[in-house]
Design a protein around this motif. Structure first.
Motif, short mmCIF file in Angstrom:
data_model
loop_
_atom_site.label_atom_id
_atom_site.label_comp_id
_atom_site.label_asym_id
_atom_site.label_seq_id
_atom_site.Cartn_x
_atom_site.Cartn_y
_atom_site.Cartn_z
N ARG A 198 71.29 56.96 53.49
CA ARG A 198 70.48 57.71 52.53
C ARG A 198 69.12 57.03 52.40
O ARG A 198 69.04 55.84 52.13
N THR A 199 68.04 57.76 52.63
CA THR A 199 66.70 57.21 52.57
C THR A 199 65.81 58.05 51.67
O THR A 199 66.15 59.19 51.32
N THR A 200 64.68 57.48 51.29
CA THR A 200 63.72 58.20 50.45
C THR A 200 63.16 59.40 51.20
O THR A 200 62.82 59.32 52.38
N CYS A 201 63.06 60.50 50.50
CA CYS A 201 62.56 61.74 51.12
C CYS A 201 61.11 61.55 51.57
O CYS A 201 60.25 61.18 50.75
N PRO A 202 60.79 61.82 52.83
CA PRO A 202 59.42 61.63 53.32
C PRO A 202 58.44 62.68 52.81
O PRO A 202 57.23 62.47 52.83
N THR A 203 58.94 63.82 52.36
CA THR A 203 58.07 64.91 51.92
C THR A 203 57.52 64.68 50.51
O THR A 203 56.33 64.82 50.26
N CYS A 204 58.41 64.30 49.59
CA CYS A 204 58.00 64.15 48.18
C CYS A 204 57.89 62.70 47.76
O CYS A 204 57.54 62.41 46.60
N GLY A 205 58.18 61.76 48.68
CA GLY A 205 58.09 60.34 48.33
C GLY A 205 59.15 59.89 47.36
O GLY A 205 58.99 58.87 46.69
N GLY A 206 60.23 60.68 47.25
CA GLY A 206 61.34 60.29 46.37
C GLY A 206 61.29 60.90 44.99
O GLY A 206 62.19 60.69 44.18
N GLU A 207 60.28 61.72 44.69
CA GLU A 207 60.16 62.31 43.34
C GLU A 207 61.03 63.55 43.16
O GLU A 207 61.30 63.96 42.04
N GLY A 208 61.41 64.18 44.24
CA GLY A 208 62.25 65.37 44.14
C GLY A 208 61.46 66.64 43.90
O GLY A 208 62.03 67.72 43.78
N LYS A 209 60.13 66.53 43.81
CA LYS A 209 59.30 67.70 43.58
C LYS A 209 57.94 67.48 44.24
O LYS A 209 57.53 66.35 44.49
N ILE A 210 57.26 68.57 44.48
CA ILE A 210 55.92 68.49 45.07
C ILE A 210 54.97 69.32 44.21
O ILE A 210 55.37 70.31 43.59
N ILE A 211 53.71 68.88 44.17
CA ILE A 211 52.70 69.56 43.35
C ILE A 211 52.10 70.72 44.13
O ILE A 211 51.70 70.57 45.29
N LYS A 212 52.00 71.89 43.47
CA LYS A 212 51.43 73.06 44.14
C LYS A 212 49.93 72.90 44.34
O LYS A 212 49.42 72.96 45.45
N ASN A 213 49.20 72.74 43.22
CA ASN A 213 47.75 72.57 43.27
C ASN A 213 47.39 71.25 42.61
O ASN A 213 47.63 71.06 41.42
N LYS A 214 46.78 70.33 43.36
CA LYS A 214 46.47 69.01 42.83
C LYS A 214 45.31 69.04 41.85
O LYS A 214 44.35 69.79 42.02
N CYS A 215 45.42 68.21 40.83
CA CYS A 215 44.39 68.09 39.80
C CYS A 215 43.07 67.64 40.43
O CYS A 215 43.04 66.71 41.23
N LYS A 216 41.97 68.30 40.05
CA LYS A 216 40.66 67.99 40.64
C LYS A 216 40.10 66.66 40.12
O LYS A 216 39.22 66.08 40.76
N GLU A 217 40.61 66.17 38.99
CA GLU A 217 40.10 64.93 38.43
C GLU A 217 40.76 63.69 39.04
O GLU A 217 40.13 62.67 39.25
N CYS A 218 42.05 63.77 39.27
CA CYS A 218 42.80 62.60 39.76
C CYS A 218 43.36 62.79 41.16
O CYS A 218 44.10 61.92 41.65
N ALA A 219 43.03 63.93 41.78
CA ALA A 219 43.49 64.21 43.16
C ALA A 219 45.01 64.21 43.26
O ALA A 219 45.59 63.81 44.28
N GLY A 220 45.65 64.63 42.17
CA GLY A 220 47.10 64.75 42.20
C GLY A 220 47.87 63.49 41.87
O GLY A 220 49.10 63.49 41.87
N GLU A 221 47.16 62.40 41.58
CA GLU A 221 47.84 61.12 41.29
C GLU A 221 48.36 61.04 39.86
O GLU A 221 49.30 60.31 39.57
N GLY A 222 47.70 61.74 38.95
CA GLY A 222 48.12 61.67 37.54
C GLY A 222 47.50 60.50 36.79
O GLY A 222 47.75 60.31 35.60
N ILE A 223 46.71 59.68 37.49
CA ILE A 223 46.06 58.52 36.86
C ILE A 223 44.61 58.44 37.33
O ILE A 223 44.29 58.87 38.44
N VAL A 224 43.74 57.91 36.47
CA VAL A 224 42.34 57.69 36.81
C VAL A 224 41.95 56.30 36.33
O VAL A 224 42.61 55.72 35.46
N TYR A 225 40.87 55.75 36.90
CA TYR A 225 40.42 54.42 36.50
C TYR A 225 39.60 54.54 35.22
O TYR A 225 38.64 55.31 35.13
N GLY A 226 39.99 53.81 34.20
CA GLY A 226 39.31 53.86 32.91
C GLY A 226 39.42 52.52 32.21
O GLY A 226 39.50 51.48 32.83
N GLU A 227 39.42 52.57 30.88
CA GLU A 227 39.53 51.34 30.11
C GLU A 227 40.31 51.60 28.83
O GLU A 227 40.42 52.73 28.36
#
Length: 387
Positions: A198-227
């Motif tokens: 059993r190995t990590t899914c190569p398509t979703c990176g192990g999350e079990g889901k994939i994003i349809k349209n990626k966020c334009k601010e964070c490029a789909g990462e869900g995090i941005v550099y801030g303070e």
């Protein structure tokens, strides 16, 4: 509520090996797993307590700090969960399964613990990296404890998509490759037959889901550099080189994952008059010859003020005066050290004619000549320094 000793929580000795700690945690987690004890809040707290103990004792650095300083070494000096060290009361069950699910072969229901029912799921939750900062403290701050504020440059949750990584309401969909499990099973033919891995899914990176349209601010990462401005409570009695841990204040994890920790390294500023020796403080008192011979009153600096100390007539160099309770508090809350005053006698380098005559007159007196018993006493004290 005061935290229990982590070794006691897992039921292992303080010299337990990493494998023994892992086995003990697995046993406790199976015993108190919420799927096995539905609705039992006590079992749920014990489950979290065991996870917190394992989080510390399975990490060599955290374990070393805990062994030396106790809960305060992880920042949990208040003993009530606090903002530091461990996470028992601050993380969800999913967080615990994400961090330690590999111990049981899965993270879903109780089936992940091997044979208790249900098919295991190994969906991945990202964990943000830890951050490290240094804090300089003087003796006054160490004696009372102090709050310090830090403006941290770090990865934070994207406000545009609220950490999901998806644009608007597009959301995510179940990964077509692993069907939401986060893992894929591969069959391989060997001389021993078919082997299944059993190995990590190569398509979703192990999350079990994939994003349809990626966020334009964070490029789909869900995090941005801030303070972020973080307030850190430093407990009283910390020492130079000690490292505290503030849970959840490191970099944010991708896709609303688990945030990392903030590690605070203590640097102690040297005091101009007092020297630290663990919880005791040392002050070198330089007496004039007349004061040492005749006695008197002198002022001694402490951490936050000055105190008057009586000098007995005939005080000898090397004598140590102990001011109890004038040292530093123990980081574990077990008492306070003392202030040790080491007496030295100042010998002037230049004398006037009258001063020289006065000393020569005193030299002729037997009281100013050390006899054999005094010489022996001084020699014993000197020899004790090398024993």
């Amino acid at each position: 509520m005061e935290k229990r000793d982590y070794y006691e929580v897992l039921g292992v000795e303080r010299n337990a090996t990493a494998d023994e700690i892992k086995k003990a945690y697995r046993k406790k987690a199976i015993q108190y797993h919420p799927d096995k004890n539905p609705g039992d809040k006590t079992a749920e707290e014990k489950f979290k307590e065991a996870a917190e103990a394992y989080d510390v004792l399975s990490n060599p650095d955290k374990r070393a700090r805990y062994d030396q300083f106790g809960h305060a070494g992880l920042g949990g000096a208040a003993g009530n969960g606090g903002p530091y060290g461990g996470f028992g009361g601050g993380m969800s069950m999913d967080d615990i399964f994400s961090m330690f699910g590999d111990i049981f072969g899965g993270r879903g229901g109780f089936g992940g613990f091997g044979g208790f029912g249900g098919e295991s799921s190994q969906q991945r939750r990202y964990r943000g990296s830890d951050l490290r900062v240094k804090v300089k403290l003087n003796l006054k701050e160490i004696s009372t404890g102090v709050e310090k504020k830090f403006k941290l440059k770090k990865y934070v949750t994207c406000e545009h998509c609220h950490g999901t990584g998806a644009e608007g309401n597009s959301g995510s969909e179940t990964c077509p490759t692993c069907k939401g499990s986060g893992t894929v099973i591969r069959n391989q033919q060997t001389i021993l037959g078919t082997m299944q891995t059993r190995t990590t899914c190569p398509t979703c990176g192990g999350e079990g889901k994939i994003i349809k349209n990626k966020c334009k601010e964070c490029a789909g990462e869900g995090i941005v550099y801030g303070e972020e401005v973080v307030t850190v409570k430093i407990p009283a009695g910390v020492a130079d080189g000690m490292q505290l841990s503030m849970s959840g204040k490191g970099n944010a994890g991708k896709h609303n994952g688990i945030p990392g920790d903030l590690l605070i390294l203590v640097e102690e500023e040297a005091d101009k008059e007092l020297i630290r020796d663990e919880n005791d403080l040392i002050y070198n008192l330089l007496l004039s010859f007349p004061t040492a011979a005749l006695g008197g009153t002198v002022e001694i600096p402490t951490i936050d003020s000055k105190v008057k100390v009586k000098i007995e007539p005939g005080t000898q160099p090397g004598k140590v005066l102990r001011l109890r309770g004038k040292g530093l508090p123990s980081v574990n809350g077990y008492g306070t050290g003392d202030l040790l005053v080491n007496v030295s006698i100042y010998v002037p380098e230049a004398l006037s004619k009258d001063e020289k005559k006065a000393l020569q007159d005193m030299e002729d007196s037997d009281n100013f000549r050390p006899n054999s018993s005094i010489k022996e006493k001084i020699f014993k004290k000197f020899r004790s320094l090398f024993d």
